[in-house]
Design a protein around this motif. Structure first.
Motif, PDB file in Angstrom:
ATOM      1  N   THR A   9       0.838  -1.210   0.000  1.00  0.00           N
ATOM      2  CA  THR A   9       0.000   0.000   0.000  1.00  0.00           C
ATOM      3  C   THR A   9       0.864   1.247   0.000  1.00  0.00           C
ATOM      4  O   THR A   9       0.621   2.193  -0.769  1.00  0.00           O
ATOM      5  CB  THR A   9      -0.946  -0.014   1.219  1.00  0.00           C
ATOM      6  N   LEU A  10       1.885   1.266   0.851  1.00  0.00           N
ATOM      7  CA  LEU A  10       2.804   2.415   0.863  1.00  0.00           C
ATOM      8  C   LEU A  10       3.590   2.484  -0.436  1.00  0.00           C
ATOM      9  O   LEU A  10       3.853   3.580  -0.958  1.00  0.00           O
ATOM     10  CB  LEU A  10       3.759   2.323   2.054  1.00  0.00           C
ATOM     11  N   ASN A  11       3.971   1.318  -0.974  1.00  0.00           N
ATOM     12  CA  ASN A  11       4.704   1.299  -2.244  1.00  0.00           C
ATOM     13  C   ASN A  11       3.876   1.917  -3.365  1.00  0.00           C
ATOM     14  O   ASN A  11       4.390   2.692  -4.185  1.00  0.00           O
ATOM     15  CB  ASN A  11       5.088  -0.133  -2.624  1.00  0.00           C
ATOM     16  N   PHE A  12       2.595   1.572  -3.396  1.00  0.00           N
ATOM     17  CA  PHE A  12       1.712   2.131  -4.426  1.00  0.00           C
ATOM     18  C   PHE A  12       1.653   3.652  -4.326  1.00  0.00           C
ATOM     19  O   PHE A  12       1.789   4.365  -5.329  1.00  0.00           O
ATOM     20  CB  PHE A  12       0.301   1.557  -4.314  1.00  0.00           C
ATOM     21  N   LEU A  13       1.465   4.167  -3.117  1.00  0.00           N
ATOM     22  CA  LEU A  13       1.346   5.613  -2.929  1.00  0.00           C
ATOM     23  C   LEU A  13       2.653   6.326  -3.275  1.00  0.00           C
ATOM     24  O   LEU A  13       2.636   7.425  -3.849  1.00  0.00           O
ATOM     25  CB  LEU A  13       0.926   5.923  -1.496  1.00  0.00           C
ATOM     26  N   SER A  14       3.785   5.709  -2.962  1.00  0.00           N
ATOM     27  CA  SER A  14       5.084   6.293  -3.310  1.00  0.00           C
ATOM     28  C   SER A  14       5.269   6.346  -4.819  1.00  0.00           C
ATOM     29  O   SER A  14       5.743   7.345  -5.371  1.00  0.00           O
ATOM     30  CB  SER A  14       6.228   5.479  -2.684  1.00  0.00           C
ATOM     31  N   THR A  15       4.872   5.272  -5.487  1.00  0.00           N
ATOM     32  CA  THR A  15       5.015   5.209  -6.942  1.00  0.00           C
ATOM     33  C   THR A  15       4.045   6.168  -7.623  1.00  0.00           C
ATOM     34  O   THR A  15       4.371   6.789  -8.645  1.00  0.00           O
ATOM     35  CB  THR A  15       4.788   3.777  -7.440  1.00  0.00           C
ATOM     36  N   LEU A  16       2.850   6.307  -7.059  1.00  0.00           N
ATOM     37  CA  LEU A  16       1.871   7.245  -7.603  1.00  0.00           C
ATOM     38  C   LEU A  16       2.400   8.680  -7.547  1.00  0.00           C
ATOM     39  O   LEU A  16       2.170   9.470  -8.474  1.00  0.00           O
ATOM     40  CB  LEU A  16       0.560   7.139  -6.822  1.00  0.00           C
ATOM     41  N   GLU A  17       3.110   9.004  -6.483  1.00  0.00           N
ATOM     42  CA  GLU A  17       3.659  10.359  -6.364  1.00  0.00           C
ATOM     43  C   GLU A  17       4.617  10.658  -7.517  1.00  0.00           C
ATOM     44  O   GLU A  17       4.669  11.789  -8.014  1.00  0.00           O
ATOM     45  CB  GLU A  17       4.381  10.515  -5.026  1.00  0.00           C
ATOM     46  N   ILE A  18       5.350   9.654  -7.971  1.00  0.00           N
ATOM     47  CA  ILE A  18       6.309   9.819  -9.069  1.00  0.00           C
ATOM     48  C   ILE A  18       5.602   9.795 -10.420  1.00  0.00           C
ATOM     49  O   ILE A  18       6.023  10.452 -11.373  1.00  0.00           O
ATOM     50  CB  ILE A  18       7.372   8.701  -9.014  1.00  0.00           C
ATOM     51  N   ASN A  19       4.499   9.060 -10.492  1.00  0.00           N
ATOM     52  CA  ASN A  19       3.778   8.876 -11.766  1.00  0.00           C
ATOM     53  C   ASN A  19       2.348   9.386 -11.657  1.00  0.00           C
ATOM     54  O   ASN A  19       1.396   8.663 -11.961  1.00  0.00           O
ATOM     55  CB  ASN A  19       3.761   7.393 -12.146  1.00  0.00           C
ATOM     56  N   ASN A  20       2.204  10.636 -11.226  1.00  0.00           N
ATOM     57  CA  ASN A  20       0.872  11.174 -10.968  1.00  0.00           C
ATOM     58  C   ASN A  20       0.243  11.671 -12.269  1.00  0.00           C
ATOM     59  O   ASN A  20       0.135  12.876 -12.524  1.00  0.00           O
ATOM     60  CB  ASN A  20       0.943  12.291  -9.928  1.00  0.00           C
ATOM     61  N   ARG A  22      -2.841  10.297 -15.466  1.00  0.00           N
ATOM     62  CA  ARG A  22      -3.971   9.399 -15.720  1.00  0.00           C
ATOM     63  C   ARG A  22      -3.556   8.129 -16.454  1.00  0.00           C
ATOM     64  O   ARG A  22      -4.103   7.052 -16.193  1.00  0.00           O
ATOM     65  CB  ARG A  22      -5.053  10.143 -16.505  1.00  0.00           C
ATOM     66  N   GLU A  23      -2.600   8.228 -17.365  1.00  0.00           N
ATOM     67  CA  GLU A  23      -2.185   7.050 -18.126  1.00  0.00           C
ATOM     68  C   GLU A  23      -1.605   5.982 -17.187  1.00  0.00           C
ATOM     69  O   GLU A  23      -2.008   4.818 -17.242  1.00  0.00           O
ATOM     70  CB  GLU A  23      -1.148   7.440 -19.181  1.00  0.00           C
ATOM     71  N   TRP A  24      -0.683   6.396 -16.316  1.00  0.00           N
ATOM     72  CA  TRP A  24      -0.077   5.432 -15.397  1.00  0.00           C
ATOM     73  C   TRP A  24      -1.138   4.875 -14.439  1.00  0.00           C
ATOM     74  O   TRP A  24      -1.183   3.661 -14.198  1.00  0.00           O
ATOM     75  CB  TRP A  24       1.050   6.080 -14.584  1.00  0.00           C
ATOM     76  N   PHE A  25      -1.987   5.752 -13.911  1.00  0.00           N
ATOM     77  CA  PHE A  25      -2.988   5.317 -12.939  1.00  0.00           C
ATOM     78  C   PHE A  25      -3.939   4.302 -13.565  1.00  0.00           C
ATOM     79  O   PHE A  25      -4.245   3.269 -12.954  1.00  0.00           O
ATOM     80  CB  PHE A  25      -3.774   6.520 -12.414  1.00  0.00           C
ATOM     81  N   ASN A  26      -4.392   4.574 -14.781  1.00  0.00           N
ATOM     82  CA  ASN A  26      -5.331   3.659 -15.430  1.00  0.00           C
ATOM     83  C   ASN A  26      -4.690   2.301 -15.701  1.00  0.00           C
ATOM     84  O   ASN A  26      -5.341   1.256 -15.596  1.00  0.00           O
ATOM     85  CB  ASN A  26      -5.848   4.266 -16.733  1.00  0.00           C
ATOM     86  N   GLU A  27      -3.401   2.310 -16.011  1.00  0.00           N
ATOM     87  CA  GLU A  27      -2.691   1.052 -16.264  1.00  0.00           C
ATOM     88  C   GLU A  27      -2.464   0.263 -14.980  1.00  0.00           C
ATOM     89  O   GLU A  27      -2.282  -0.952 -15.014  1.00  0.00           O
ATOM     90  CB  GLU A  27      -1.337   1.337 -16.939  1.00  0.00           C
ATOM     91  N   ASN A  28      -2.460   0.974 -13.855  1.00  0.00           N
ATOM     92  CA  ASN A  28      -2.154   0.329 -12.571  1.00  0.00           C
ATOM     93  C   ASN A  28      -3.306   0.446 -11.572  1.00  0.00           C
ATOM     94  O   ASN A  28      -3.088   0.378 -10.355  1.00  0.00           O
ATOM     95  CB  ASN A  28      -0.889   0.945 -11.969  1.00  0.00           C
ATOM     96  N   LYS A  29      -4.506   0.594 -12.101  1.00  0.00           N
ATOM     97  CA  LYS A  29      -5.654   0.792 -11.214  1.00  0.00           C
ATOM     98  C   LYS A  29      -5.866  -0.398 -10.282  1.00  0.00           C
ATOM     99  O   LYS A  29      -6.379  -0.248  -9.163  1.00  0.00           O
ATOM    100  CB  LYS A  29      -6.917   1.048 -12.032  1.00  0.00           C
ATOM    101  N   ASN A  30      -5.466  -1.579 -10.728  1.00  0.00           N
ATOM    102  CA  ASN A  30      -5.603  -2.754  -9.862  1.00  0.00           C
ATOM    103  C   ASN A  30      -4.784  -2.592  -8.584  1.00  0.00           C
ATOM    104  O   ASN A  30      -5.197  -3.055  -7.510  1.00  0.00           O
ATOM    105  CB  ASN A  30      -5.166  -4.019 -10.609  1.00  0.00           C
ATOM    106  N   LEU A  31      -3.630  -1.905  -8.667  1.00  0.00           N
ATOM    107  CA  LEU A  31      -2.809  -1.669  -7.477  1.00  0.00           C
ATOM    108  C   LEU A  31      -3.515  -0.704  -6.525  1.00  0.00           C
ATOM    109  O   LEU A  31      -3.445  -0.872  -5.297  1.00  0.00           O
ATOM    110  CB  LEU A  31      -1.442  -1.107  -7.877  1.00  0.00           C
ATOM    111  N   TYR A  32      -4.185   0.294  -7.101  1.00  0.00           N
ATOM    112  CA  TYR A  32      -4.951   1.222  -6.267  1.00  0.00           C
ATOM    113  C   TYR A  32      -6.086   0.504  -5.556  1.00  0.00           C
ATOM    114  O   TYR A  32      -6.301   0.692  -4.352  1.00  0.00           O
ATOM    115  CB  TYR A  32      -5.510   2.380  -7.107  1.00  0.00           C
ATOM    116  N   LEU A  33      -6.801  -0.338  -6.287  1.00  0.00           N
ATOM    117  CA  LEU A  33      -7.936  -1.047  -5.698  1.00  0.00           C
ATOM    118  C   LEU A  33      -7.485  -1.966  -4.565  1.00  0.00           C
ATOM    119  O   LEU A  33      -8.170  -2.102  -3.546  1.00  0.00           O
ATOM    120  CB  LEU A  33      -8.687  -1.830  -6.776  1.00  0.00           C
ATOM    121  N   LYS A  34      -6.316  -2.589  -4.722  1.00  0.00           N
ATOM    122  CA  LYS A  34      -5.766  -3.435  -3.656  1.00  0.00           C
ATOM    123  C   LYS A  34      -5.397  -2.600  -2.438  1.00  0.00           C
ATOM    124  O   LYS A  34      -5.665  -2.986  -1.295  1.00  0.00           O
ATOM    125  CB  LYS A  34      -4.539  -4.190  -4.167  1.00  0.00           C
ATOM    126  N   ALA A  35      -4.770  -1.431  -2.683  1.00  0.00           N
ATOM    127  CA  ALA A  35      -4.377  -0.543  -1.582  1.00  0.00           C
ATOM    128  C   ALA A  35      -5.608  -0.028  -0.856  1.00  0.00           C
ATOM    129  O   ALA A  35      -5.654  -0.001   0.390  1.00  0.00           O
ATOM    130  CB  ALA A  35      -3.540   0.615  -2.117  1.00  0.00           C
TER     131      ALA A  35
END
Length: 222
Positions: A9-20, A22-35
């Motif tokens: 969960t912390l890893n996802f939020l750290s990575t999101l800060e670097i890749n904030n 829509r393209e990255w988020f949509n590709e990794n939405k499963n990680l958000y849903l898990k977090a």
């Protein structure tokens, strides 16, 4: 089964800060849903434990307490589309209410914290809180100065330069009347967040916040 905040969960939020974006988020939405699911499970356990001493939260469900990760950027200079935290507000009347003190869990790498009280409220409520502090200063200070409270919490918030109009500028509680928000904070390190006893430790802090919230809610009229 005991719920814990996962490292992922912390890893996802750290990575999101670097890749904030829509393209990255949509590709990794499963990680958000898990977090999000991870935090929901933890918050549901916290709610269940807090309800043992504060009945106002007993009907809450974590899914309705967690704020959306999507930012409103219409009036912000920062146009990144996503928050880099997952926050949950435990308030009987819902997370967006301005008329009730409650509890808050904020999960964000290196910036996590617990909080309680009222952050933003209507001016009439703020006036009522100040009036109660002025007239019942001894009770208010008893809450703030309790050792177990002081050991884990700090009153924070923006302040007026002077005692607000309508109050005696020599009021012995004047320094507290200047506060524009009545919130108490408990900072959390990443290690605190990932601790196997995170739920237990959070509930312990919230139990200290409970009398503070009661005082504020009595002033507001809840």
């Amino acid at each position: 089964m005991k719920n814990v905040i996962n490292q992922e969960t912390l890893n996802f939020l750290s990575t999101l800060e670097i890749n904030n974006n829509r393209e990255w988020f949509n590709e990794n939405k499963n990680l958000y849903l898990k977090a999000k699911e991870n935090v929901e499970n933890v918050v549901n356990e916290i709610i269940s434990e807090v309800a043992e001493f504060d009945k106002s939260v007993e009907r809450l469900e974590a899914k309705n307490c967690i704020f959306r990760i999507y930012k409103d950027t219409r009036f912000s200079k920062d146009k990144t589309p996503y928050k880099t935290n997952i926050g949950a507000s435990l308030v009987e009347n819902g997370p967006k209410t301005l008329n009730q003190a409650g509890y808050y869990v904020h999960i964000e790498p290196n910036k996590s914290f617990l909080a309680g009280g009222v952050y933003m409220t209507e001016s009439k409520n703020l006036k009522s809180i100040r009036e109660k502090i002025s007239s019942e200063g001894e009770d208010f200070l008893k809450i703030l100065n309790k050792k177990t409270f002081k050991d884990v919490l700090e009153l924070q918030g923006d302040r007026l330069v002077k005692v607000p109009q309508g109050f005696d500028k020599e009021d012995p509680m004047g320094d507290y009347l200047k506060f524009k928000q009545f919130t108490v904070f408990h900072p959390l390190s990443n290690e605190d967040v990932l601790n196997a006893n995170f739920v237990k430790n959070t509930v312990k802090v919230f139990k200290e916040i409970y009398p503070f919230n009661q005082f504020l809610n009595e002033a507001i009229g809840n």
